[in-house]
Scaffold this motif. Structure first.
Motif, PDB file in Angstrom:
ATOM      1  N   THR A 156      34.349  35.012  11.861  1.00  0.00           N
ATOM      2  CA  THR A 156      34.779  34.377  13.109  1.00  0.00           C
ATOM      3  C   THR A 156      35.848  35.195  13.810  1.00  0.00           C
ATOM      4  OG1 THR A 156      34.294  32.212  12.161  1.00  0.00           O
ATOM      5  CG2 THR A 156      35.742  32.273  14.085  1.00  0.00           C
TER       6      THR A 156
ATOM      7  N   ARG B 256      31.096  34.063  20.477  1.00  0.00           N
ATOM      8  CA  ARG B 256      32.041  33.079  19.921  1.00  0.00           C
ATOM      9  C   ARG B 256      31.298  31.942  19.204  1.00  0.00           C
ATOM     10  NH1 ARG B 256      35.036  34.335  24.847  1.00  0.00           N
ATOM     11  NH2 ARG B 256      37.110  35.152  24.281  1.00  0.00           N
TER      12      ARG B 256
ATOM     13  N   ASN C  44      34.213  38.211  15.454  1.00  0.00           N
ATOM     14  CA  ASN C  44      33.479  37.819  16.652  1.00  0.00           C
ATOM     15  C   ASN C  44      34.429  37.527  17.822  1.00  0.00           C
ATOM     16  OD1 ASN C  44      30.954  38.074  15.496  1.00  0.00           O
ATOM     17  ND2 ASN C  44      30.843  35.933  14.827  1.00  0.00           N
ATOM     18  N   GLU C  45      35.547  36.890  17.512  1.00  0.00           N
ATOM     19  CA  GLU C  45      36.521  36.602  18.562  1.00  0.00           C
ATOM     20  C   GLU C  45      37.083  37.892  19.148  1.00  0.00           C
ATOM     21  OE1 GLU C  45      38.868  34.622  21.238  1.00  0.00           O
ATOM     22  OE2 GLU C  45      37.188  33.893  20.012  1.00  0.00           O
TER      23      GLU C  45
END
Length: 297
Positions: free
Chosen positions: A109, A202, A112-113
């Motif tokens: 995560t 996201r 990806n951010e």
């Protein structure tokens, strides 16, 4: 029986003075040409030459204006070229990030951010590029009187008017590109596509991200095609400007032939005129006697 014509002193004096006056007038005309450097100082000097001079001067002014218009057009097109080239670099970087985002199995995560944030930054940079100005006018805004072509959200706020420059006789070239022509419109607009890609990264939606990649490739092709078109127009304007400058040199030479004096020839004529005038004065002194006593002698 031949009729004898009586020549009086008065007629001799009149003719001698008239000839001297013509001699002086011719000398004054040559002096005017030498001092001005021009064969034509007034229309009466050469009516046909005056007509030719006016025509050539009119063509000279037109060619000079074409050259100025071409310079302005080259400025517009150069700005477009550099902006679109920089945009292409950013789009390629966004594509690399999108492909990296599709590898969802290797990205957490936080990763990806980070990808989404960089794409957001690329989007903002591209919006900044889309508001590039030349002489304080947005080059992607059409004929808008506003300061920007796109607002902060990436929505187009310009118009569809076209900016063109006349660079030759009957030659008008467009020197702008509107925002939708360069960056697309609707759901396939570059800024909309990038926002969708960032959101898909996201959320981890690989299907939407795959579609976003296809749309990004389409948007990139549109920018590249626009860049190619701008390059072709740039070359046309540059070639037309060169033609105008070449023609201007030829017209300037023709105008010089019509107006300018041949300096060595005119100096020689002046010297001959002075010699002729001095000789005329000497001859007149023997013909026109200054007093009654000289006449009686």
């Amino acid at each position: 029986m031949a009729i004898q014509t009586r020549v009086t002193e008065s007629s001799i004096h009149t003719r001698v003075l008239a000839n001297l006056q013509r001699n002086i007038s011719r000398g004054q005309q040559i002096q005017d040409q030498l001092s001005s450097g021009k064969q034509i100082n007034r229309p009466s000097d050469s009516p046909t030459g005056t007509v030719s001079s006016l025509q050539l001067r009119g063509e000279t002014r037109a060619l000079q204006q074409y050259s100025r218009n071409a310079d302005d057009g080259i400025g517009w097109l150069s700005t477009l070229d550099s902006t679109l080239s920089s945009s292409t670099t950013l789009i390629n970087r966004a594509r690399d990030l999108t492909v990296q985002g599709l590898s969802s199995g290797t990205n957490d995560t936080q990763s990806n951010e980070a990808l989404a944030v960089e794409i957001d930054n690329i989007r903002q940079s591209l919006i900044g590029y889309s508001n590039t100005k030349y002489l304080n006018r947005p080059v992607f805004g059409g004929t808008t009187s506003g300061a920007d072509a796109f607002d902060a959200t990436g929505a187009y706020i310009g118009d569809t008017g076209q900016v063109a420059r006349t660079v030759g006789n009957g030659v008008k070239v467009r020197v702008d590109v509107t925002g939708p022509e360069a960056f697309g419109s609707g759901t396939t607009q570059l800024f909309t596509v990038l926002q969708g890609i960032a959101d898909s990264i996201r959320s981890g939606d690989s299907t939407a991200l795959s579609d976003g990649l296809k749309n990004l490739d389409s948007a990139a092709d549109l920018v590249k095609n626009t860049l190619s078109d701008v390059g072709a127009r740039y070359n046309r304007v540059a070639q037309t400007k060169q033609s105008a400058e070449d023609r201007l040199l030829a017209v300037t030479s023709q105008l010089s032939d019509v107006e300018d004096v041949d300096l060595p020839k005119t100096i020689m004529e002046m010297q001959l005129q002075q010699t002729s005038y001095q000789a005329a004065l000497a001859a007149s002194a023997k013909v026109i006697q200054p007093s009654l006593i000289d006449f009686l002698r």
